[in-house]
Design a protein around this motif. Sequence first.
Motif, PDB file in Angstrom:
ATOM      1  N   VAL A  82     -17.172 -31.812 -25.462  1.00 35.61           N
ATOM      2  CA  VAL A  82     -15.930 -31.200 -24.970  1.00 35.61           C
ATOM      3  C   VAL A  82     -16.252 -30.298 -23.788  1.00 35.61           C
ATOM      4  N   LYS A  83     -15.528 -30.485 -22.700  1.00 31.21           N
ATOM      5  CA  LYS A  83     -15.796 -29.722 -21.484  1.00 31.21           C
ATOM      6  C   LYS A  83     -14.771 -28.586 -21.369  1.00 31.21           C
ATOM      7  N   VAL A  84     -15.243 -27.416 -21.061  1.00 31.54           N
ATOM      8  CA  VAL A  84     -14.316 -26.299 -20.839  1.00 31.54           C
ATOM      9  C   VAL A  84     -13.836 -26.349 -19.395  1.00 31.54           C
ATOM     10  N   GLN A  85     -12.514 -26.273 -19.225  1.00 33.40           N
ATOM     11  CA  GLN A  85     -11.944 -26.403 -17.885  1.00 33.40           C
ATOM     12  C   GLN A  85     -11.844 -25.068 -17.166  1.00 33.40           C
ATOM     13  N   ARG A  86     -11.482 -24.035 -17.937  1.00 27.81           N
ATOM     14  CA  ARG A  86     -11.183 -22.778 -17.271  1.00 27.81           C
ATOM     15  C   ARG A  86     -11.301 -21.640 -18.282  1.00 27.81           C
ATOM     16  N   ILE A  87     -11.617 -20.489 -17.763  1.00 28.90           N
ATOM     17  CA  ILE A  87     -11.605 -19.284 -18.595  1.00 28.90           C
ATOM     18  C   ILE A  87     -10.438 -18.437 -18.110  1.00 28.90           C
ATOM     19  N   ASP A  88      -9.577 -18.021 -19.040  1.00 28.57           N
ATOM     20  CA  ASP A  88      -8.527 -17.060 -18.686  1.00 28.57           C
ATOM     21  C   ASP A  88      -9.057 -15.684 -19.037  1.00 28.57           C
ATOM     22  N   ARG A  89      -9.566 -14.985 -18.028  1.00 26.70           N
ATOM     23  CA  ARG A  89     -10.238 -13.716 -18.266  1.00 26.70           C
ATOM     24  C   ARG A  89      -9.281 -12.653 -18.798  1.00 26.70           C
ATOM     25  N   PHE A  90      -8.032 -12.776 -18.408  1.00 29.63           N
ATOM     26  CA  PHE A  90      -7.093 -11.724 -18.794  1.00 29.63           C
ATOM     27  C   PHE A  90      -6.536 -11.968 -20.184  1.00 29.63           C
ATOM     28  N   GLY A  91      -6.279 -13.251 -20.461  1.00 29.59           N
ATOM     29  CA  GLY A  91      -5.805 -13.591 -21.791  1.00 29.59           C
ATOM     30  C   GLY A  91      -6.951 -13.739 -22.793  1.00 29.59           C
ATOM     31  N   THR A 253     -22.110 -23.623 -11.456  1.00 32.19           N
ATOM     32  CA  THR A 253     -21.205 -22.480 -11.450  1.00 32.19           C
ATOM     33  C   THR A 253     -19.751 -22.864 -11.297  1.00 32.19           C
ATOM     34  N   GLY A 254     -19.473 -24.157 -11.394  1.00 33.58           N
ATOM     35  CA  GLY A 254     -18.093 -24.613 -11.167  1.00 33.58           C
ATOM     36  C   GLY A 254     -17.077 -23.892 -12.039  1.00 33.58           C
ATOM     37  N   LEU A 255     -17.344 -23.855 -13.346  1.00 31.75           N
ATOM     38  CA  LEU A 255     -16.420 -23.215 -14.283  1.00 31.75           C
ATOM     39  C   LEU A 255     -16.233 -21.737 -13.928  1.00 31.75           C
ATOM     40  N   ALA A 256     -17.343 -21.061 -13.622  1.00 29.96           N
ATOM     41  CA  ALA A 256     -17.269 -19.644 -13.295  1.00 29.96           C
ATOM     42  C   ALA A 256     -16.429 -19.429 -12.051  1.00 29.96           C
ATOM     43  N   VAL A 258     -14.007 -21.385 -10.722  1.00 27.40           N
ATOM     44  CA  VAL A 258     -12.554 -21.597 -10.887  1.00 27.40           C
ATOM     45  C   VAL A 258     -11.937 -20.510 -11.763  1.00 27.40           C
ATOM     46  N   SER A 259     -12.770 -19.848 -12.560  1.00 27.63           N
ATOM     47  CA  SER A 259     -12.222 -18.824 -13.444  1.00 27.63           C
ATOM     48  C   SER A 259     -12.264 -17.436 -12.828  1.00 27.63           C
ATOM     49  N   GLY A 260     -12.789 -17.357 -11.603  1.00 26.82           N
ATOM     50  CA  GLY A 260     -12.715 -16.096 -10.886  1.00 26.82           C
ATOM     51  C   GLY A 260     -13.863 -15.138 -11.155  1.00 26.82           C
ATOM     52  N   LEU A 261     -14.952 -15.629 -11.762  1.00 27.65           N
ATOM     53  CA  LEU A 261     -16.125 -14.761 -11.923  1.00 27.65           C
ATOM     54  C   LEU A 261     -16.843 -14.660 -10.591  1.00 27.65           C
ATOM     55  N   THR A 262     -17.608 -13.579 -10.424  1.00 26.30           N
ATOM     56  CA  THR A 262     -18.323 -13.392  -9.166  1.00 26.30           C
ATOM     57  C   THR A 262     -19.516 -14.344  -9.116  1.00 26.30           C
ATOM     58  N   VAL A 263     -19.535 -15.214  -8.130  1.00 27.89           N
ATOM     59  CA  VAL A 263     -20.601 -16.190  -7.998  1.00 27.89           C
ATOM     60  C   VAL A 263     -21.172 -16.116  -6.590  1.00 27.89           C
ATOM     61  N   GLU A 264     -22.473 -15.970  -6.518  1.00 32.17           N
ATOM     62  CA  GLU A 264     -23.118 -16.119  -5.205  1.00 32.17           C
ATOM     63  C   GLU A 264     -23.899 -17.417  -5.268  1.00 32.17           C
ATOM     64  N   ARG A 265     -25.290 -17.311  -5.408  1.00 34.40           N
ATOM     65  CA  ARG A 265     -26.018 -18.549  -5.660  1.00 34.40           C
ATOM     66  C   ARG A 265     -25.864 -18.963  -7.115  1.00 34.40           C
ATOM     67  N   GLY A 266     -25.717 -17.952  -7.967  1.00 41.18           N
ATOM     68  CA  GLY A 266     -25.460 -18.187  -9.386  1.00 41.18           C
ATOM     69  C   GLY A 266     -24.413 -17.179  -9.839  1.00 41.18           C
ATOM     70  N   ILE A 267     -24.123 -17.185 -11.130  1.00 39.10           N
ATOM     71  CA  ILE A 267     -23.160 -16.230 -11.662  1.00 39.10           C
ATOM     72  C   ILE A 267     -23.832 -14.861 -11.706  1.00 39.10           C
ATOM     73  N   VAL A 268     -23.230 -13.892 -11.021  1.00 44.78           N
ATOM     74  CA  VAL A 268     -23.896 -12.609 -10.868  1.00 44.78           C
ATOM     75  C   VAL A 268     -23.784 -11.797 -12.167  1.00 44.78           C
ATOM     76  N   VAL A 269     -24.934 -11.363 -12.687  1.00 45.10           N
ATOM     77  CA  VAL A 269     -24.925 -10.561 -13.915  1.00 45.10           C
ATOM     78  C   VAL A 269     -25.723  -9.273 -13.714  1.00 45.10           C
ATOM     79  N   LEU A 273     -26.986  -8.864 -18.741  1.00 44.02           N
ATOM     80  CA  LEU A 273     -26.507 -10.230 -18.578  1.00 44.02           C
ATOM     81  C   LEU A 273     -24.979 -10.301 -18.591  1.00 44.02           C
ATOM     82  N   ARG A 274     -24.331  -9.180 -18.237  1.00 43.09           N
ATOM     83  CA  ARG A 274     -22.872  -9.117 -18.237  1.00 43.09           C
ATOM     84  C   ARG A 274     -22.374  -9.538 -16.861  1.00 43.09           C
ATOM     85  N   CYS A 275     -21.327 -10.338 -16.822  1.00 41.47           N
ATOM     86  CA  CYS A 275     -20.782 -10.739 -15.534  1.00 41.47           C
ATOM     87  C   CYS A 275     -20.129  -9.541 -14.863  1.00 41.47           C
TER      88      CYS A 275
END
Lengths: 819, 106
Positions: A82-91, A253-256, A258-269, A273-275
């Motif tokens: 099962v592929k996750v499409q999106r994260i709703d950070r607010f919900g 980093t595709g999922l990150a 589209v979900s609005g997480l901060t991404v440069e070369r990778g997901i910035v933590v 390890l917190r986004c």
Amino acid sequence: MPEKQRLVVVGNGMAGARAVEEILERGGRDTFNITMFGEEPYGNYNRIMLSNVLSGVEEEDGIFLNSLPWYATNGIDLRAGVKVQRIDRFGKVVLDDAGNELRYDKLIVATGSRPFIPPIENMHHPRRGYHQGVFTFRTIDDTRGMIRYARDHERAVVIGGGLLGLEAARGLQQYGVHVTLVHAAGHLMNAQLDAQGGAILKASVERLGITVELAARTAAIEGKAKVEGVRFADGRVIPCDMVVVAAGIRPNTGLAEVSGLTVERGIVVDDQLRCLDEPDIYAVGECVQHRGETYGLVAPLWEQARVLADHLTGVNPQAAYHGSRTATKLKVAGVDVAAMGITSPAPGDEFVVFSEPGRGVYKSVIIRDGRLVGATLLGDVGKVGYLMQAFDQGLPLPEERVRLLFDLGGPTASESAEELAGDAQVCNCNGVSKTAITEAVKATKTLSGVMERTRAGKGCGSCKSLVKQIVDWAAGGAADEDPAANWYVPGVPLPKPELIAAIRAQNLRSVSAVFDALAGGEEDAKSKMGLVSLLRMLWGDDYVDERGARFINDRVHANIQRDGTFSVVPQMKGGVTTPAQLRRIADVADKYAVPLVKLTGGQRIDLLGIRKEDLPAVWADLDMPSGYAYGKSMRTVKTCVGSDYCRFGVGDSTALGIAIETRFQGLESPGKMKLAVTGCPRNCAEAYVKDLGVVAIDGGRWEIYVGGAAGAHIRKGDLLATVDTPAEVMTLTGRFLQYYRENANWLERTYAFVPRLGIERLRSLIVDDCEGLGAGLDERMEAAVAAYRDPWKEGLDPTVPGQFRTSLPLVVLPQVPVR
Amino acid sequence: MSVDAVRTHRLGPVEEIPVGEGRAYAVDGHQVAVFRLRSGALRAVSAVCPHAGGPLADGLIDAKVVICPLHQHVYDLATGCSSTGQPPLRVYDVHTDDDGVLILTT
């Protein structure tokens, strides 16, 4: 009990699964209901092992880390495939591709990496995704596809000469496919290896039958319905049936994104390890960018998983990840490779390189400000443990840099201080453990201080370098400088040359005179034996003897045994004896009820368990001179039967050995001198491993080896000279022994002395006489020889009262078991 | 002090011990090593090394310590304490009388 939180993990690869394992280990099951999403319809497998599956070394089943039942057993709701499409950070909800929503309290993103696909024309078929016959190498499905396709095709091109590409190339060969490896950079594995190392790896890979194209940029895939070849930017075409793209990985980093997480070369933590700006979303593994770094190796990912688990479960809320110093050790395409740190030196760096292309061995280290900052090992990775430790902890490095690359003969410290278990025995003579040494370091930080307290390294001495390493390590870097390290003896603050000069200048002829003049009148028991040896060597007959300054063996001319008895070894030059001598020895053994009669390694007869008070009578009855089996002196000259009887002998080794022993018998020296003369290179007398060994070679010539050893330390001697006559052997032997007596440190055996000076230097001094020392050495040796007196004659007339009185009056001696 | 009263023993002439050396004596069932330092001072300690039974009277000495000849354990001659981690030696009082005879107190 508070209600459990929901922990959602997106990604069931090595990082995601390891993070969950670590969380479970910390009792996370009580805190969290865990749901995991995995894009692949399997449990969790070891991606690193895919190359083994490809090459057929491993079955698919063998690489699974967690099978599907494991998830159920641990109460994990696994949504595999099962592929996750999106994260709703607010919900605080994740949405999957089936349209389901799942609320989370805490979320971990562990989406890993995806293959990097360079811009190559015609990679994709307009209707089918990738062109048929074009593969990436990332998943089990990729691997299965490659295997299937390789089975009925003949020529493959692998794009990418890094680790993954090399593994793919090697794996494909198993299916009878001819492989061409195409790499855009100038040498293979350019991220880990320098150019020279890469060149040697290329040769090794080519020997396996893989064609390698370097500096080759692939521009296009040829062929319409199926793959027919690849075309390079320079126009050349390599015909092939299949193409594997293994040109590296990129954080997934595709999922990150589209979900609005901060991404440069990778997901910035951050360090937990917190986004960025997300109190409840974490990321771990290859998809992460931490302090500007992304990692593609497994070790950093394990570290991250531990920190994340400590933090999330509250076991250690302060847990922080500070980044990893990456060091790799792996087998790539059958070749051992280890690499760490930088790959090429900057100006001013020390760069030590060993290269042996014939065997595919290459080693290099880069040192900056005395610290290891980079290393590459290829073909022989024996030193990797030590290097990784030095790299990781910034340990001080050995003066002889070559020791970073090789274990040189003798007391090596291949097991590094840190790797050693606490209860591991370091000193095998005195039974001292690593823990005992580290405990002692708390009290004293000098090597000599620790050796004194624990007695580690005070037996045969072969563990001394390891003791030093442990002391350095336990002292947190380097032990305190030991001012006494260069002194001849610990109680007189002078190195040997200055000490000799002072003794001569001030005409100091006794041990007490030396203490008075050079040590402020303060006696030091530990220094006495060395001073006696030095003064006797310097003054010969004019030395003023103080018996109390001698070690007990030299007071009574016998070797003290564990029960306080002594061993008596009569002289038997060259190991040659007579029936008359043997009868006398047998009579003595009977008369004094000698409990053990033993042949020694030096071809002598040893009478053990003699009472101190019996020594003079034993000597008198033997009526043989001392065999010197007790002192820091010339001991024995071992011989073979030579040319008289042996059908192989090419020189009269027996006669020469007896002559050498007659001339140099009993000479005191900084360490024992064990010699041998052997009649042919078969080496029956073991001349190659003696302090000085003479070997007869065909044509009536003699080779002289020096600095050999076969005791606690094993070393083959260095060839000093090859000469034509026994007379020359005698001269050079005298010069070498005298030079050693005058210049070696106290207790420094020739196996340390010779390599310290270097055989070339010794040869030019002793054989070529480049500094004109020869005549002086000869003259002083002559004087020493002339001053020889058999010490066993003292038995008739003891020098001091009670010289042979027992020191254990209430113990019945001997206690040596009778055999 | 209990039953054991202080007892003195005459060991023999001090010249029996060469300067800078030690000699062992059997005293009342005890083995005692007596050392004659270069300064002329006398020291007496139990004669058997607690480590492995080594004969301490055969050891090298200086003004402060004796080194066991078997495994180089070091003991302070005045206190009996080991600087190499061994149990301490017993220390005895020793002196010479007017005739130069060694007197040991147990």
